[in-house]
Design a protein around this motif. Structure first.
Motif, PDB file in Angstrom:
ATOM      1  N   ALA A 193      31.489  38.787  36.738  1.00  0.00           N
ATOM      2  CA  ALA A 193      32.431  39.674  37.434  1.00  0.00           C
ATOM      3  C   ALA A 193      33.685  38.906  37.844  1.00  0.00           C
ATOM      4  CB  ALA A 193      31.769  40.306  38.649  1.00  0.00           C
ATOM      5  N   GLY A 194      33.477  37.683  38.343  1.00  0.00           N
ATOM      6  CA  GLY A 194      34.620  36.867  38.743  1.00  0.00           C
ATOM      7  C   GLY A 194      35.520  36.520  37.572  1.00  0.00           C
ATOM      8  N   VAL A 195      34.933  36.253  36.412  1.00  0.00           N
ATOM      9  CA  VAL A 195      35.720  35.950  35.216  1.00  0.00           C
ATOM     10  C   VAL A 195      36.563  37.160  34.807  1.00  0.00           C
ATOM     11  CG1 VAL A 195      35.561  35.463  32.742  1.00  0.00           C
ATOM     12  CG2 VAL A 195      34.196  34.142  34.360  1.00  0.00           C
ATOM     13  N   LEU A 196      35.981  38.350  34.913  1.00  0.00           N
ATOM     14  CA  LEU A 196      36.730  39.560  34.575  1.00  0.00           C
ATOM     15  C   LEU A 196      37.940  39.739  35.487  1.00  0.00           C
ATOM     16  CD1 LEU A 196      33.942  42.197  33.789  1.00  0.00           C
ATOM     17  CD2 LEU A 196      35.579  41.185  32.197  1.00  0.00           C
ATOM     18  N   TYR A 197      37.736  39.584  36.797  1.00  0.00           N
ATOM     19  CA  TYR A 197      38.859  39.707  37.733  1.00  0.00           C
ATOM     20  C   TYR A 197      39.887  38.607  37.500  1.00  0.00           C
ATOM     21  CZ  TYR A 197      36.644  43.349  40.560  1.00  0.00           C
ATOM     22  OH  TYR A 197      36.098  44.538  41.001  1.00  0.00           O
ATOM     23  N   LEU A 198      39.417  37.396  37.219  1.00  0.00           N
ATOM     24  CA  LEU A 198      40.328  36.283  36.960  1.00  0.00           C
ATOM     25  C   LEU A 198      41.167  36.542  35.711  1.00  0.00           C
ATOM     26  CD1 LEU A 198      41.210  33.431  37.834  1.00  0.00           C
ATOM     27  CD2 LEU A 198      39.415  32.517  36.350  1.00  0.00           C
ATOM     28  N   SER A 199      40.566  37.106  34.682  1.00  0.00           N
ATOM     29  CA  SER A 199      41.284  37.411  33.446  1.00  0.00           C
ATOM     30  C   SER A 199      42.360  38.464  33.683  1.00  0.00           C
ATOM     31  CB  SER A 199      40.306  37.892  32.369  1.00  0.00           C
ATOM     32  OG  SER A 199      39.337  36.899  32.084  1.00  0.00           O
ATOM     33  N   MET A 200      41.999  39.510  34.431  1.00  0.00           N
ATOM     34  CA  MET A 200      42.982  40.550  34.717  1.00  0.00           C
ATOM     35  C   MET A 200      44.130  40.013  35.559  1.00  0.00           C
ATOM     36  SD  MET A 200      40.771  44.052  35.336  1.00  0.00           S
ATOM     37  CE  MET A 200      39.633  43.329  36.537  1.00  0.00           C
ATOM     38  N   ASN A 201      43.816  39.161  36.533  1.00  0.00           N
ATOM     39  CA  ASN A 201      44.868  38.573  37.354  1.00  0.00           C
ATOM     40  C   ASN A 201      45.777  37.671  36.531  1.00  0.00           C
ATOM     41  OD1 ASN A 201      44.044  39.838  39.707  1.00  0.00           O
ATOM     42  ND2 ASN A 201      42.666  38.184  40.292  1.00  0.00           N
ATOM     43  N   GLY A 202      45.207  36.955  35.561  1.00  0.00           N
ATOM     44  CA  GLY A 202      46.012  36.111  34.692  1.00  0.00           C
ATOM     45  C   GLY A 202      46.988  36.918  33.856  1.00  0.00           C
TER      46      GLY A 202
END
Length: 220
Positions: A193-202
């Motif tokens: 889940a954290g990777v998904l949010y991190l990707s969207m923020n990037g």
């Protein structure tokens, strides 16, 4: 991990919908409230300042709970057409996020406009520009300052949307919590889940950097 990713991607649409609609509502309200503050409409300006105080001075989670659970305490609301909308957790989460970001964005927009030197405003008046044209000039010059700061607000709204899972919304975080309850694989589930949010923020950061370069044209 791949199974978790596939499952959590099922909540991506809900997360993006909630973020986008909240930003649209928040930006619309922020522009209106900024205009009220710029025009110095006495009574309305006080209401805007009260709005900013309430929504910036209390936690977003409290605001979500109040908007979702609060209206159900009033019979007249439950018997009105409003209940058709306020009984839906998605609408309540969108309103809470939208109202919250509207308060922060208003403070951001007004602060950027206030940085415009008074001499430039006086020059516009001396040239006979209308109040609307003067305000547009201020907006153009403030754009360079607004874009980087507003990008942070957009990212905060995206991350804040994860709190919507507390009122039964199955976004990325809602699905992650359900997966965790089923598998007890906490590290892997919330790591994905954290990777998904991190990707969207990037992606959002890259988009706003491009917008920031475009905004440089307003400085000429």
């Amino acid at each position: 991990m791949l199974t978790y990713l596939t499952t959590l991607l099922g909540g991506l649409g809900t997360t993006l919908w909630l973020t986008l609609t909240s930003l649209l509502l928040g930006a619309s309200l922020a522009l209106l409230m900024t205009w009220i503050l710029e025009r110095r409409v006495v009574a309305l300006s006080q209401l805007v300042r009260l709005w900013i105080l309430l929504f910036t001075g209390t936690p977003l989670l409290v605001q979500i709970f109040l908007i979702y659970y609060g209206p159900g305490q009033f019979t007249w609301i439950k018997e009105s057409w409003l209940w058709t909308w306020l009984r839906q957790p998605g609408i309540c989460a969108m309103l809470a996020l939208g109202f919250n970001t509207a308060a922060y964005s208003t403070r951001l927009f007004k602060g950027a406009l206030d940085t415009i030197p008074a001499g430039e405003v006086e020059a516009c008046r001396a040239l006979g520009l209308s109040p609307g044209q003067t305000l547009w000039m201020k907006v153009r010059h403030a754009a360079r300052r607004i874009v980087p700061a507003y990008s942070n607000e957009v990212i905060l709204v995206l991350k804040g949307s994860s709190l919507a899972s507390t009122i039964t919304i199955m976004d990325i975080m809602g699905l992650a919590q359900r997966l965790n309850a089923q598998t007890y694989d906490t590290l892997a589930v919330f790591g994905v889940a954290g990777v998904l949010y991190l990707s969207m923020n990037g992606l959002l950061t890259a988009l706003f950097r491009w917008c920031e370069k475009r905004a440089l044209r307003f400085q000429s």
